[in-house]
Every structure is written in structure tokens, then in C-alpha cells.
Design a protein around this motif. Structure first.
Motif: not given
Length: 249
Positions: A115-118, A151-156, A175-186, A202-209
Motif C-alpha cells: 500500500g502506498g505512503i503519503a 511507494p511514496l505517492i505524494k507529499v502534501a 487516492n485509493s492507493d494511499v494506505k498509510v499517512i506519515i505526518a511528521p508534525t503534531t 482503514d488508512v493507517k497513520l504514523t508520525g510525530l504526535g
């Protein structure tokens, strides 16, 4: 105001009280260099003895910060660096390589390699965010076999604004290819968590929170796990760093 920076200030305030100096907290209305420059100019006019800044732009603040240093004000950056000509020193809160690689590895584990990463970042000029994203890209590029299906699909960019971060997350979910979001900002992470929860995604989330903010999303499974250093400690160290510079140590 940014809840993360409030935690940083808590530590700064504590060390300033121990040292016996007066702490001051200033936050711009918007996450732009122009608004930060306005505040720097006010602080120079106020003749403060030191400025600790988390920069919205590495280079744009240079003229204002050099003016501050020329006036005898000690300048340090923390969390997000200004360039070396704009400060006496920088407090690096964590290893950028470990953050970037660690977040991609976490995203991979959360979707079991499928699954793709955003990425939902803060501002496009934020030095810390950009450095972490560079390491994310290196991790993906250096291990093509492992990350072939992630793959890395997009940086927003949500500009550390809750409203913009919310709409950027909503756009990523189209975008149905995005399965996980990385948010490196609280700020971005909290906004993304709310969107995923509201949409029962059901998209997953990780990052700096911030743990206090992210608890509901960790509990409901949207965010299996995340990372953060202790922002109070950065602020505490900043107070003593400033004091050492003022004492010529």
C-alpha cells in the motif's frame, strides 16, 4: 497557538526561572517567515537578551536575526534550524536520519508491505520536515526490493494549520492507493487522526504526535504507534544554552 510549542515553552520557562531571568513566549498568527520576522523585529526593539526560534524558513530570517545579533542579542534555533549565519548555535532534538528512516519503516510495517505512503508535512520551507522527508526518500530508494509495493505517492503540505491539514488529508484519501499517512508534525497528525476517525477509514497513520492529543486515535487503531522526543526537554535546554552564551561560556 501550537500545542507542541507550548510544551517547549514549559521547559524554557522552567529553566529561565531557575536561572533567574524572565521568559517570554511569542508565536506568529500564521506559519510564515514574514510573521516570524515581525516578531523578531519587535524583540530587537524590546532589547531582549536572547531569542530561541523554531524557524519556518532556514534562510528568510537571516537579515532580521543578524540584526538581532549585531544588537548583542544571543540567537539560537531549536527544533527547526535557521542557517548557520543566522544563529550562534542550534539545538538538534533528534537524529534526522533515524526519524526519516524510522517513519518509513513504521509505515511499511503498518500496511505489511502493501500500500502506498503519503506524507502530510508542515510548510514546504520547514528545514526539519524537509530533512526528514529526504531521509524517508533515501530509505525507500536504497531498498527497492523491500519497498516495491509501498511507494511514496505524494507529499502534501498542511502549513501547520489545522484547517489546511484537514483538507489536505481529505484530498489524500481520494487516492485509493494511499494506505498509510506519515505526518511528521503534531498539528498535521492531530488533523489527520480526526479525518480518519470521522470517515471510519482503514488508512493507517504514523508520525510525530503529542501523546495527549493522539491517545484516542491510538486506542481506536487508526494510529497503531507514533514517535516523539520530549519537547519540554528541548525548551529546558534552550534556557540554559542561552544563559551559557550570555555568560560567554
Amino acid at each position: 497557538q501550537n500545542p507542541y510549542m507550548k510544551k517547549v515553552y514549559e521547559g524554557f520557562e522552567k529553566s529561565c526561572k531557575e536561572i533567574g531571568v524572565s521568559p517570554l513566549y511569542k508565536g506568529p498568527e500564521a506559519a510564515t517567515p514574514e510573521k516570524q520576522i515581525e516578531i523578531i523585529n519587535q524583540l530587537v526593539a524590546q532589547k531582549v537578551s536572547g531569542i530561541a526560534i523554531a524557524a519556518n524558513d532556514a534562510n528568510a530570517l537571516q537579515p532580521a536575526l543578524q540584526e538581532a545579533m549585531n544588537a548583542g542579542i544571543k540567537v539560537i534555533s531549536l527544533d527547526s534550524a535557521v542557517n548557520k549565519d543566522s544563529r550562534q548555535t542550534h539545538i538538534q532534538q533528534a537524529d534526522p536520519e533515524k526519524i526519516g528512516r524510522g517513519l518509513v519503516q513504521a509505515a511499511y510495517d503498518m500496511v505489511k508491505g502493501k500500500g502506498g505512503i503519503a506524507v502530510l508535512s508542515a510548510t514546504a520551507q520547514a528545514t526539519n520536515q524537509n530533512l526528514w522527508i529526504e531521509w524517508m526518500q533515501k530509505e525507500l530508494k536504497e531498498h527497492p526490493d523491500k519497498y516495491g509495493s509501498t511507494p511514496l505517492i505524494k507529499v502534501a503540505y498542511g502549513d501547520d494549520d489545522p484547517t489546511k491539514s484537514t483538507s489536505e488529508t481529505q484530498a489524500l484519501l481520494t487516492n485509493s492507493d494511499v494506505k498509510v499517512i506519515i505526518a511528521p508534525t503534531t498539528v498535521g497528525m492531530l488533523a489527520a487522526g480526526k479525518v480518519l476517525q470521522d470517515k471510519k477509514s482503514d488508512v493507517k497513520l504514523t508520525g510525530l504526535g503529542l501523546p495527549s492529543e493522539m491517545a484516542p486515535f491510538i486506542e481506536d487503531g487508526n494510529c497503531p504507534w507514533m514517535y516523539l522526543w520530549n519537547p519540554v526537554d528541548i525548551g529546558y535546554l534552550a534556557g540554559y544554552t542561552m544563559d551559557s552564551l550570555n555568560k560567554g561560556q
